[in-house]
Enzyme design. Structure first.
Site, PDB file in Angstrom:
ATOM      1  N   ASN A  23      30.297  54.918  43.297  1.00 51.21           N
ATOM      2  CA  ASN A  23      30.692  56.180  42.660  1.00 51.21           C
ATOM      3  C   ASN A  23      30.705  56.137  41.135  1.00 51.21           C
ATOM      4  O   ASN A  23      31.272  57.004  40.487  1.00 51.21           O
ATOM      5  CB  ASN A  23      32.064  56.628  43.186  1.00 51.21           C
ATOM      6  N   ASP A  98      40.675  38.631  54.780  1.00 47.89           N
ATOM      7  CA  ASP A  98      41.409  37.580  54.093  1.00 47.89           C
ATOM      8  C   ASP A  98      42.885  37.856  54.333  1.00 47.89           C
ATOM      9  O   ASP A  98      43.345  38.986  54.152  1.00 47.89           O
ATOM     10  CB  ASP A  98      41.099  37.633  52.592  1.00 47.89           C
ATOM     11  N   ASP A 199      44.447  32.453  53.421  1.00 48.79           N
ATOM     12  CA  ASP A 199      44.514  31.961  52.043  1.00 48.79           C
ATOM     13  C   ASP A 199      45.578  30.876  51.875  1.00 48.79           C
ATOM     14  O   ASP A 199      46.692  31.027  52.367  1.00 48.79           O
ATOM     15  CB  ASP A 199      44.855  33.162  51.147  1.00 48.79           C
ATOM     16  N   HIS A 325      34.240  32.612  45.558  1.00 49.96           N
ATOM     17  CA  HIS A 325      34.768  33.281  44.366  1.00 49.96           C
ATOM     18  C   HIS A 325      35.668  32.386  43.524  1.00 49.96           C
ATOM     19  O   HIS A 325      36.176  32.829  42.503  1.00 49.96           O
ATOM     20  CB  HIS A 325      35.553  34.518  44.820  1.00 49.96           C
ATOM     21  N   ASP A 326      35.896  31.147  43.957  1.00 49.21           N
ATOM     22  CA  ASP A 326      36.796  30.248  43.227  1.00 49.21           C
ATOM     23  C   ASP A 326      36.076  29.149  42.457  1.00 49.21           C
ATOM     24  O   ASP A 326      36.731  28.277  41.870  1.00 49.21           O
ATOM     25  CB  ASP A 326      37.785  29.592  44.201  1.00 49.21           C
TER      26      ASP A 326
HETATM   27  C1  GLC Z   1      43.095  31.058  46.958  1.00 46.00           C
HETATM   28  C2  GLC Z   1      42.093  32.113  46.592  1.00 46.00           C
HETATM   29  C3  GLC Z   1      42.117  32.290  45.110  1.00 46.00           C
HETATM   30  C4  GLC Z   1      43.488  32.748  44.715  1.00 46.00           C
HETATM   31  C5  GLC Z   1      44.555  31.784  45.223  1.00 46.00           C
HETATM   32  C6  GLC Z   1      45.923  32.382  45.138  1.00 46.00           C
HETATM   33  O1  GLC Z   1      42.767  29.820  46.465  1.00 46.00           O
HETATM   34  O2  GLC Z   1      40.843  31.796  47.099  1.00 46.00           O
HETATM   35  O3  GLC Z   1      41.140  33.178  44.667  1.00 46.00           O
HETATM   36  O4  GLC Z   1      43.576  32.888  43.339  1.00 46.00           O
HETATM   37  O5  GLC Z   1      44.368  31.451  46.557  1.00 46.00           O
HETATM   38  O6  GLC Z   1      46.059  33.383  46.110  1.00 46.00           O
HETATM   39 CA    CA Z   2      33.473  52.295  42.698  1.00 46.51          CA
END
Ligand code: GLC
Ligand code: CA
Length: 561
Positions: A23, A98, A199, A325-326
Site C-alpha cells: 500500500n 513465531d 523464540d 533475521h538475526d
Molecule cells: C530471538 C529473535 C531475535 C530477538 C530476540 C529477543 O533471538 O530471533 O530477533 O531480538 O529473540 O526476542
Molecule cells: Ca504497507
C-alpha cells in the site's frame, strides 16, 4: 529413522516488514506476502515461518508483542492473515507462527496492569523484585541494553528484562502465565496454523533466587536461565496441548549445548521440540557473537555440523539454516563477494543436503548481500544502538564501527527484498522504512527468475531434488576429507542409493579424488555451479567455490525408474 512430514519439508522464513509493501507506506505487509505466494510456491518450499506479525510497538520489530491474538495493524488484519493461511493450504504449504513467550512488550495489557500495584492480579505475571539497597536485585545484564533490571518508582521494585527494557520477562513459574501461553497456542492452532517457532525458548525458566552471574560484557547471568530447572516441565506442558493437533514445534536455543539439544529433541513420548535452532555452526567466523570477528574456518564449520549431524542420527532431527533475521548475510561470512554467485550456490548445496529440515530466509535465495551504511543513524535496531555504545566505549570511531557493522550487524539481513530493478527494488512505491541495498539493479528476483544459471534457480533445483529423493532426506550422513581446509565433502546413503556432495570454500584449486567405492563417471551430476565438469581418474581440480552434487540411484531406485 522415523518418517515425519516435518522432516520432508523445506521452509521459507518471512520477515514481513521488509518483504513486500502493498500500500505504499514503505512497510512490508500481509497483502504484500499474499501477492508473492506464487513466487514462494515456485521455490518448491512446503512451509512459511513468519517472524512475529502481532501488534507491537517495534522495540524489537515484533519480538516485543503487545497482543498475542491479533495482527500488527501495520501489516494488516486477521482476515489478511486467514487469506494467506487458506491460500497456503490450498498450495499444500504449511504456515508457522513465531511464538515469543519469554517476554512481552511493556505495552502489553498484562504488563500495564502488572505495574499498577503489587496486589494487582497481573503483578506476578512478570519477574518483579526489590532492589538490594540502591542496587538492582542482581548483576544480570541484558542482551540488548545495559542492566537487566528496570526500576519502577511507583512500586519501588525492579522488573527483569533479559532483552530490551521494553521486553519484560514473563514469570513462567506462575501457572496463570502458562495457561495464557496454552490459550495462545490453541488460538492459532484452532485457526489452522501448523506450528510454531518458539523464540529463545530455552530462557523461560529462571533459577530460583536469581543468583548473581559470572560477569560478561553482555548477558551476565545467562547461565542461570539458559536451561533453567523447570524448562523441560514447562515445555512438556505446552507440548501436551500442541500434541492435540498435528503440529510442528521448533525452538530457538541460543547457547544450548548439543547435549541439551539432544535431550529436548529426542523422539519418543517425552519429546519436547521437533528440532532446535542452534547457533553453533554460525560461529565459524566469529566468537560467541557475530560482532567478535575471527577469520572464517571451514574446519570449524565442518566439525560443528558433523557433530550435530552425528548426535541427532537416529535420535532426533536437525534444523538447517545459514541465514535468518538475526545474522548478516552468509555470502560475506562464509562465501565470497568476488564469487558471489558461485559461493552462494556452493553454500546452498552444502547445507540443503545435510540431514535435517532446511530453512531459507527471504533474499537468501537470490544471494542478497550486506549493506554499507553511511551513518549510524541509518540503522533501526536496538541491538545496533547498544553495540554502538559498547564499541564507542572501546574507542571505536564511527567509521570503524560502520565497517564492523557492515560485517557483523543483523540489520544487514533486514533490508527490503529486491524484487526487480525499478525504484526501491520494487519493494514499495513509497519511501521504504529501511535502506534498500544499492545493488538491487543486478541482484533481484525478476532478473534471476529469467536466468537459468541464477542462484534462485539453483535453489529451486536443489529444493526439488531434496523433496523428490528420500536419500536426501533420510539418508545417513558421513563426512570425507575432514582435514581439508578448502573442501567440504559428505555422502548421504539410503540402502544402495547414494549422494556425494562436494563443496569448495576456496578460490584456489584443490584436487578432489572421490572416496573409495565411488565412480564419478557413473554418477548423475544433479547440481553444479560451473558449465564444464571434467573428471579424470575419479578426480578433478576445483574451480573457485565449485560445488557438485552427484547422485547414484542404486539398483532399487533405477528399477523403479
Ligand atoms: C530471538 C529473535 C531475535 C530477538 C530476540 C529477543 O533471538 O530471533 O530477533 O531480538 O529473540 O526476542
Ligand atoms: Ca504497507
Amino acid at each position: 529413522m522415523s518418517k515425519k512430514w516435518y522432516k520432508e519439508m523445506s521452509v521459507y522464513q518471512i520477515w514481513t516488514r521488509s518483504f513486500c509493501d502493498s500500500n505504499g507506506d514503505g512497510i512490508g505487509d500481509l497483502p504484500g506476502v499474499y501477492s508473492k505466494l506464487d513466487y514462494i510456491q515456485s521455490l518448491g518450499v512446503d512451509g512459511i515461518w513468519f517472524s512475529p506479525i502481532y501488534p507491537t510497538p517495534n522495540a524489537d520489530y515484533g519480538y516485543d508483542i503487545s497482543d498475542y491474538k491479533n495482527i500488527n495493524p501495520e501489516f494488516g488484519t486477521l482476515d489478511d492473515f486467514k487469506k494467506i493461511l487458506d491460500s497456503a493450504h490450498e498450495r499444500r504449504m504449511k504456515v508457522f507462527m513465531d511464538l515469543v513467550i519469554n517476554h512481552t512488550s511493556d505495552e502489553h495489557e498484562w504488563f500495564k496492569e502488572s505495574c499498577k500495584s503489587v496486589d494487582n492480579p497481573y503483578h506476578d505475571y512478570y519477574i518483579w523484585r526489590k532492589g538490594k539497597g540502591k542496587n538492582p536485585p542482581n548483576n544480570w545484564l541484558s542482551a540488548f541494553e545495559g542492566g537487566a533490571w528496570e526500576y519502577n518508582e511507583n512500586l519501588d521494585e525492579y522488573y527483569l528484562h533479559v532483552f530490551a527494557k521494553k521486553q519484560p520477562d514473563l514469570n513462567m513459574d506462575n501457572p496463570k502465565v502458562r495457561e495464557e501461553v496454552k490459550s495462545i497456542i490453541r488460538f492459532w492452532l484452532d485457526m489452522g496454523v501448523d506450528g510454531f517457532r518458539e523464540d529463545v525458548i530455552n530462557f523461560i525458566s529462571k533459577e530460583p533466587g536469581l543468583p548473581n552471574g559470572f560477569p560478561l560484557p553482555v548477558a551476565t547471568g545467562v547461565e542461570h536461565y539458559k536451561y533453567g530447572p523447570h524448562l523441560e516441565e514447562y515445555l512438556d506442558e505446552f507440548r501436551a496441548v500442541q500434541n492435540e493437533y498435528d503440529c510442528f514445534v521448533i525452538g530457538e536455543g541460543p547457547m544450548t549445548s548439543l547435549k541439551d539439544a539432544v535431550k529436548l529433541c529426542s523422539e519418543g513420548p517425552n519429546q519436547k521440540l521437533d528440532m532446535l535452532i542452534s547457533f553453533d555452526h554460525m560461529n565459524a567466523n566469529c566468537f560467541m557473537t557475530d560482532w567478535i570477528k575471527t577469520p572464517f574456518s571451514l574446519r570449524k564449520l565442518k566439525s560443528t555440523l558433523t557433530k550435530w549431524q552425528n548426535a541427532m542420527k537416529g535420535i532426533g532431527w536437525n534444523c538447517l539454516y545459514i541465514e535468518n533475521h538475526d545474522h548478516p548475510r552468509i555470502i560475506e561470512r562464509y562465501g565470497s563477494l568476488k564469487y558471489r554467485v558461485e559461493s552462494a550456490k556452493s553454500l546452498a548445496a552444502m547445507y540443503l543436503f545435510l540431514c535435517g529440515t532446511p530453512f531459507i530466509y527471504q533474499g537468501q535465495e537470490i544471494g542478497m548481500t550486506n549493506i554499507r551504511m553511511n551513518s549510524v543513524s541509518d540503522y533501526k535496531d536496538v541491538m545496533t544502538f547498544n553495540n554502538y555504545k559498547l564499541f564507542k566505549k572501546l574507542g571505536f570511531s564511527d567509521k570503524r564501527f560502520l565497517d564492523l557493522s557492515f560485517q557483523a550487524n543483523r540489520e544487514n539481513s533486514r533490508t527490503p527484498v529486491q524484487w526487480n530493478d525499478s525504484e526501491n527494488a520494487g519493494f514499495t512505491t513509497g519511501t521504504p522504512w529501511f535502506n534498500v541495498n544499492d545493488n538491487y539493479k543486478e541482484i533481484n528476483v525478476e532478473a534471476e527468475d529469467k536466468d537459468p544459471n541464477s542462484i534462485l534457480n539453483f535453489y529451486r533445483k536443489a529444493i526439488k531434488f531434496r523433496k523428490t529423493h528420500q536419500v536426501a532426506i533420510y539418508g545417513e550422513y558421513n563426512e570425507y576429507d575432514k582435514k581439508s581446509k578448502k573442501l567440504y565433502v559428505y555422502e548421504r546413503v539410503l540402502g544402495d542409493e547414494k549422494m556425494l556432495i562436494i563443496c569448495s570454500f576456496a578460490e584456489d584449486g584443490e584436487k578432489f579424488t572421490a572416496p573409495e567405492g565411488y565412480d564419478l563417471n557413473k554418477g548423475e551430476l544433479v547440481l553444479s555451479n560451473y558449465e564444464l565438469n571434467p573428471v579424470f581418474d575419479n578426480s578433478f581440480i576445483t574451480r573457485p567455490y565449485e560445488c557438485r552434487v552427484y547422485y547414484f540411484p542404486g539398483k532399487t531406485a533405477e528399477s523403479e525408474g
